[in-house]
Scaffold this motif. Structure first.
Motif, PDB file in Angstrom:
ATOM      1  N   PHE B  14       4.168  31.753  26.644  1.00  0.00           N
ATOM      2  CA  PHE B  14       5.221  31.458  27.622  1.00  0.00           C
ATOM      3  C   PHE B  14       4.948  30.205  28.444  1.00  0.00           C
ATOM      4  CE2 PHE B  14       6.364  36.246  28.217  1.00  0.00           C
ATOM      5  CZ  PHE B  14       6.855  36.286  26.930  1.00  0.00           C
ATOM      6  N   ALA B  19       8.922  31.350  35.181  1.00  0.00           N
ATOM      7  CA  ALA B  19       8.619  32.647  35.791  1.00  0.00           C
ATOM      8  C   ALA B  19       8.476  33.760  34.757  1.00  0.00           C
ATOM      9  CB  ALA B  19       9.710  33.003  36.800  1.00  0.00           C
ATOM     10  N   TYR B  20       8.360  33.415  33.473  1.00  0.00           N
ATOM     11  CA  TYR B  20       8.380  34.444  32.428  1.00  0.00           C
ATOM     12  C   TYR B  20       7.196  35.410  32.542  1.00  0.00           C
ATOM     13  CZ  TYR B  20      11.883  31.385  30.260  1.00  0.00           C
ATOM     14  OH  TYR B  20      12.993  30.612  30.000  1.00  0.00           O
ATOM     15  N   ALA B  23       7.603  37.730  35.410  1.00  0.00           N
ATOM     16  CA  ALA B  23       8.627  38.753  35.194  1.00  0.00           C
ATOM     17  C   ALA B  23       8.032  39.947  34.448  1.00  0.00           C
ATOM     18  CB  ALA B  23       9.803  38.157  34.414  1.00  0.00           C
ATOM     19  N   PRO B  75       8.767  34.871  17.969  1.00  0.00           N
ATOM     20  CA  PRO B  75       9.942  34.109  17.554  1.00  0.00           C
ATOM     21  C   PRO B  75      11.064  34.999  17.021  1.00  0.00           C
ATOM     22  CG  PRO B  75       8.064  33.706  16.086  1.00  0.00           C
ATOM     23  CD  PRO B  75       7.543  34.436  17.280  1.00  0.00           C
ATOM     24  N   VAL B  77      12.227  37.696  18.360  1.00  0.00           N
ATOM     25  CA  VAL B  77      12.805  38.552  19.391  1.00  0.00           C
ATOM     26  C   VAL B  77      14.318  38.680  19.186  1.00  0.00           C
ATOM     27  CG1 VAL B  77      13.079  36.642  21.040  1.00  0.00           C
ATOM     28  CG2 VAL B  77      12.946  38.997  21.873  1.00  0.00           C
ATOM     29  N   GLY B  78      14.797  39.902  19.300  1.00  0.00           N
ATOM     30  CA  GLY B  78      16.238  40.120  19.160  1.00  0.00           C
ATOM     31  C   GLY B  78      16.651  40.468  17.739  1.00  0.00           C
ATOM     32  N   THR B  79      15.743  40.266  16.778  1.00  0.00           N
ATOM     33  CA  THR B  79      16.022  40.739  15.420  1.00  0.00           C
ATOM     34  C   THR B  79      15.521  42.180  15.328  1.00  0.00           C
ATOM     35  OG1 THR B  79      13.874  40.053  14.531  1.00  0.00           O
ATOM     36  CG2 THR B  79      15.614  38.392  14.584  1.00  0.00           C
ATOM     37  N   PHE B 123      18.648  46.156  27.748  1.00  0.00           N
ATOM     38  CA  PHE B 123      17.627  45.116  27.605  1.00  0.00           C
ATOM     39  C   PHE B 123      18.261  43.895  26.976  1.00  0.00           C
ATOM     40  CE2 PHE B 123      17.396  48.065  24.081  1.00  0.00           C
ATOM     41  CZ  PHE B 123      17.378  47.274  22.944  1.00  0.00           C
ATOM     42  N   SER B 124      17.688  42.751  27.281  1.00  0.00           N
ATOM     43  CA  SER B 124      18.220  41.494  26.766  1.00  0.00           C
ATOM     44  C   SER B 124      17.870  41.348  25.294  1.00  0.00           C
ATOM     45  CB  SER B 124      17.624  40.326  27.547  1.00  0.00           C
ATOM     46  OG  SER B 124      16.266  40.161  27.205  1.00  0.00           O
ATOM     47  N   ALA B 125      18.495  40.359  24.652  1.00  0.00           N
ATOM     48  CA  ALA B 125      18.188  40.079  23.248  1.00  0.00           C
ATOM     49  C   ALA B 125      17.130  38.991  23.114  1.00  0.00           C
ATOM     50  CB  ALA B 125      19.456  39.646  22.516  1.00  0.00           C
ATOM     51  N   THR B 126      16.709  38.419  24.236  1.00  0.00           N
ATOM     52  CA  THR B 126      15.831  37.253  24.149  1.00  0.00           C
ATOM     53  C   THR B 126      14.509  37.413  24.872  1.00  0.00           C
ATOM     54  OG1 THR B 126      16.898  36.315  26.092  1.00  0.00           O
ATOM     55  CG2 THR B 126      17.764  35.643  23.944  1.00  0.00           C
ATOM     56  N   PHE B 127      14.327  38.509  25.612  1.00  0.00           N
ATOM     57  CA  PHE B 127      13.098  38.637  26.391  1.00  0.00           C
ATOM     58  C   PHE B 127      12.628  40.099  26.387  1.00  0.00           C
ATOM     59  CE2 PHE B 127      11.060  37.147  30.691  1.00  0.00           C
ATOM     60  CZ  PHE B 127       9.808  37.332  30.148  1.00  0.00           C
ATOM     61  N   ARG B 130       9.665  41.156  28.826  1.00  0.00           N
ATOM     62  CA  ARG B 130      10.020  41.654  30.159  1.00  0.00           C
ATOM     63  C   ARG B 130      10.731  42.999  30.095  1.00  0.00           C
ATOM     64  NH1 ARG B 130      14.977  38.627  32.846  1.00  0.00           N
ATOM     65  NH2 ARG B 130      15.951  39.783  31.125  1.00  0.00           N
TER      66      ARG B 130
ATOM     67  N   ALA C  62      13.121  39.272  39.436  1.00  0.00           N
ATOM     68  CA  ALA C  62      12.156  40.117  38.727  1.00  0.00           C
ATOM     69  C   ALA C  62      11.594  41.235  39.597  1.00  0.00           C
ATOM     70  CB  ALA C  62      11.008  39.257  38.202  1.00  0.00           C
ATOM     71  N   SER C 203      21.109  36.277  19.445  1.00  0.00           N
ATOM     72  CA  SER C 203      19.649  36.085  19.429  1.00  0.00           C
ATOM     73  C   SER C 203      19.293  34.921  18.526  1.00  0.00           C
ATOM     74  CB  SER C 203      18.931  37.358  18.976  1.00  0.00           C
ATOM     75  OG  SER C 203      19.113  37.540  17.591  1.00  0.00           O
TER      76      SER C 203
END
Lengths: 246, 246, 246
Positions: B14, B19-20, B23, B75, B77-79, B123-127, B130, C62, C203
């Motif tokens: 990161f 701020a990743y 988080a 890389p 993430v989200g799949t 939850f997000s598709a990209t993180f 967190r 966060a 994504s």
């Protein structure tokens, strides 16, 4: 020794891309799970003992009695160089005996120095920070005694606070490009002027953006700065440069 | 599971300018306010799963039973790639199933692997670090159970400790420019010599400044180093290079 | 005020090569030894108040009620600029009144702002982070009251979440080269397409490696990214660039 949760700090040239700093923290926490761990910096330039020495002095200046500081800039790891435990201002530094203690000794000390005799049963030849210094610091944080031997001759680099203005030179360039000198504010109690920079100012706001200025920095030493810019870049300053004060 | 104050570590790509990482720490502390948080590194090269894998193995080597390690180089993430919880040496790793576990699995394991089935309500598709991995790690640190399913096929990269000296290659270049190989000290119990570098040494001090040397590094693997210099720069070494040992 | 172990975070442009961040931590721990210290970032570009503002907003997003955030990007240190304490979402920010609060105020607020009147007996002209903000944050963490005066006019930078798609622009480029815009997902509830990038994706995995894509990032804002690459590099994106959304 220290309060309920002892503070242990870390000053190294290990960088932040490997697990080296974390390996030292693991070793401290193994001995003292309640320790509060604070990074001073792991971005001392590789093998730059003077720069590490200055960061370490700043750590001692910032913290209180009982704090334990681990400092590792250690090109001689694996040779017979000693490991020191130095008490300065009721704080404790553990570091290789290669000059790392210099700036703290000269500005905050002199301290009481001892050679660390304790060694773990096994340790590597290349990472005494993890295998010797951090476990020793953890034991100290946990209140355990370590075998040591008082010494009077810690290795000191040939760098000192300036005795007179004639000795002024740059000792450090910080992240902002500010050039710190070895001139303490005591020597400038009547003001002064740095050649090519101008008279002593109180804060950055007293000059225009992009203009150089001289002021007493947060370490109590004369600094040469550029408002919202880099003095190191604009003026080409680097460690060791003479500074002419009138 | 762990002791009074569970340790949670972080290994990511990161960087430190956003701020990743914080988080993720917030998400752990929300579940387990008494957790001790330790950064391994956030400076794994972007998307470099092998490099992250090696840092993670170093973390497991450094810490003790009960430690929880979060590793995110992700890389995919989200799949539909899985999230793993792997127990190795009574420590716990939570990471995407993309090969990140490889080096720990091969050097410290094999471990016991499970797929994390638990998901938060949203939850997000990209993180996922967190939103999924850090909350899960926090729950584990707090002693809560998570829905998982045992698996036997974690994804592993095609990199292993060398079975014989013929397989020797560079697997990592560290902050100092030291090139770590996949050759463990067991293979060199009778000594050895690296072509272009010379015979195995014990510490940096055994050669002159600026000279290359081969030695067993702090990870127990053969390293090629330059005393007070960078082997990667001087010898042009990079990950994947073959190393000839005689 | 906060729970048993109050959380104090740090967002600065101090970098990691000096002891500046640690000096602030020492000041917090002096007032509140049980504080949990979390770095958001110390790698805000020097004097880049907007970038610091965005990192600070991410910190507030966060963490939970009671968290205290110290933010210091402070080119005006030593002038008469005010120091603010701002309550947003039951969290507390202490920062110079120079626009640093902007993005949090606009996305998470508005908050309740006060000028910090408290000053220590002595303080430097160049490092209020160490001498004023961190001790004040430590006192707040310890539950002590500080002299303040309510204000209604915190300085705000001329940057806002986009009111309509016409206002879309890049506000931040992160460590991965992802370009975050000021367009919140609410404006894109019916989808959309970014000129030169394509339609909104969910994504990274939905495009081929090295291909650009638009998606809602982990901050709930439209981001332009490149799968396993850098959008900033590939597309030449930088803060302030207009983004055309169809």
């Amino acid at each position: 020794m220290p309060a309920r949760r002892p503070i242990v700090t870390f000053t190294t040239d290990f960088g932040l891309s490997d697990a080296y700093a974390a390996a030292m923290k693991a070793a401290v926490l193994r001995q003292c799970p309640e320790a509060v761990l604070v990074d001073i910096t792991h971005q001392v330039s590789r093998h730059d003992i003077l720069a590490g020495s200055i960061a370490l002095e700043r750590a001692i200046d910032a913290f209180d009695a009982g704090t334990i500081h681990i400092a590792v800039v250690d090109p001689g790891v694996g040779t017979d160089r000693r490991v020191l435990i130095v008490e300065i201002r009721r704080q404790f530094v553990i570091c290789p005996d290669n000059g790392l203690i210099t700036w703290a000794w000269r500005r905050q000390g002199p301290g009481r120095a001892a050679e660390l005799l304790w060694r773990p049963d096994t340790f590597s030849a290349t990472f005494h920070g993890r295998d010797i210094l951090a476990p020793a610091a953890g034991k100290m944080a946990a209140g355990l005694a370590l075998a040591t031997k008082a010494i009077t001759d810690p290795m000191l680099l040939p760098v000192s606070p300036a005795a007179t203005l004639v000795d002024a030179c740059v000792i450090h360039v910080d992240h902002f490009g500010n050039a710190t000198t070895n001139v303490s504010q005591d020597l400038l109690s009547d003001g002064g002027s740095v050649r090519g920079v101008g008279e002593l100012r109180r804060s950055y706001g007293e000059v225009e953006r992009g203009q150089p200025l001289a002021l007493i920095g947060s370490s109590g030493l004369l600094e040469i700065a550029v408002r919202e810019g880099s003095a190191a870049e604009l003026l080409g300053l680097k460690v060791g440069d003479k500074v002419i004060i009138q």
